[in-house]
Design an enzyme around this catalytic site. Sequence first.
Site, PDB file in Angstrom:
ATOM      1  N   HIS A  14      -9.130  -6.243   2.637  1.00  0.00           N
ATOM      2  CA  HIS A  14      -9.306  -7.693   2.765  1.00  0.00           C
ATOM      3  C   HIS A  14     -10.452  -7.955   3.733  1.00  0.00           C
ATOM      4  O   HIS A  14     -10.636  -7.237   4.710  1.00  0.00           O
ATOM      5  CB  HIS A  14      -8.029  -8.350   3.294  1.00  0.00           C
ATOM      6  N   CYS A  67      -6.930  -5.647  -3.340  1.00  0.00           N
ATOM      7  CA  CYS A  67      -5.540  -5.335  -3.019  1.00  0.00           C
ATOM      8  C   CYS A  67      -4.673  -5.369  -4.290  1.00  0.00           C
ATOM      9  O   CYS A  67      -4.801  -4.504  -5.138  1.00  0.00           O
ATOM     10  CB  CYS A  67      -5.014  -6.278  -1.939  1.00  0.00           C
TER      11      CYS A  67
END
Length: 509
Positions: free
Chosen positions: A451, A343
Amino acid sequence: MELIEKLQPIKKPLMVLGTSSGAGKSLTVTAIGRILKNSGEEPIPFKGQNMSNNAWVDWNGGEMAFSQALQAFACGIIPSSEMNPILLKPQGNSTSEVIHLGKSKGITTAKDYYKDWFFPGWGVIKKSLNSIYERYPNCRLIIEGAGSPVEMNLIHRDLTNLRVAKYLNANCILVTDIERGGVFAQIIGTLELMKPDERKLIKGILINRFRGDLSLFEEGKKWIENKTKIPVLGIIPWLDDKFPPEDSLDLLEKKSSLTNPELKVGIIKLPSISNFSDFDPLENEESILIKWVMESQNLNQYDFLIIPGSKQTIKDQKFLRDSGLSEDIKNYSTNKGNIFGICGGLQMLGTILEDPFFKEGSKINCEKSINGIGLLPLKTTFFQKKITRQINSESIWPQVTEINGFEIHNGVTELDNSQDTFKIKPIFKDLDLGWYKENIQGGTIAGTYIHGIFENDDWRDHYLNLIRKGKNLPLLKKRTRSYKMKRENIIDNLANEFKKNFNISSLLN
């Protein structure tokens, strides 16, 4: 600011309050949830307000704290943001992003939050409770408090402790951590600061993380019961839990007992680190030692590096630049280093990060544009819209396999055509979810928006085998137990320890 209306569920709710932060409330709710599930009940976890950057995305794209998602797994149900209707995600400088029922409502200061957000917050909590009971009318709610329930300067605006307990007329247990010391003062002080009607809700006391011979605390137990007239319902021994901690301060307290690791992983400890539960699957690998990197150093001791997610990517990239870590990471990449960004970590591996709408912070404290580490030819622009969704995709590197996870991020990342993009390749069939590049010197630089990527066992094994092959280590064989099976086993072991040492039945009436 007393709100006296009450909800009357069919089954008596249980509530876990603590004498302080870190007392063990989250794990206690997790254990109770699994115990009740195994006994045939329908437990549902609930925490009215949580403050954490360790988040989860539910089936509807709603954000919630990871700890409530984990509690839902323990209860055997699908996590939903209604189980954590208010999530505060700290941004630094006493500001937080406010999430209501999974959706971002903006950024506010602590002062303004207590002034302006109380009534909207209480409305969201009541709405969530009503919705849960409509969907699960025979459930038993297992509620977690936050911090201490008697912070006297904030108690009139406390949304998630005694206000919820009184609203539901819950049977409450007070948990305290004996390992930190001062357990008698914590218990007595907490109870003394409660009003009589609040104290009546406390049906038991739980001593957590006791080391040594339990019989040595028998006199202490009797003293507490004589002084408070409240039974000590359990003394939980110190457990080597393998759950990810709830905040980044607890993160540094986790110690590995591994003495002879095959792979050593360095994870950059960013000031605004988020979603550190991403690394829990690696912590549970028997051959991997994780070390946290907090300052400039020679990184060649690590077999691979991870740059984690960030709540403030530009601010954290500035930290990497100013601390010298950005240069250390670049030097590491030239020495057959393997680097993986998740991310915000992916965004920082790129060439440039642009924030035209100042989504990454205030105009005073945040740079509008900053150069990334520059190891991947990627450009990230932060827009107004936040992306939150679950992911079901397929990887094409390092192996074709199914992938599950979730996204939480501002920013759109694309190839930086001002750079040489010939060597960069997509990791997934959904091309905008991640990229990788093989170094001429050896090693790979890769990153993804997903994630939970390491929870995918096949993908994790193939990625680790890529590194193991470069280190001339034997390749991992197909595993007999998945990470999620290990997590289930950890929850079962936790529940068994609580069941042996905690008289939960007295709370159910």
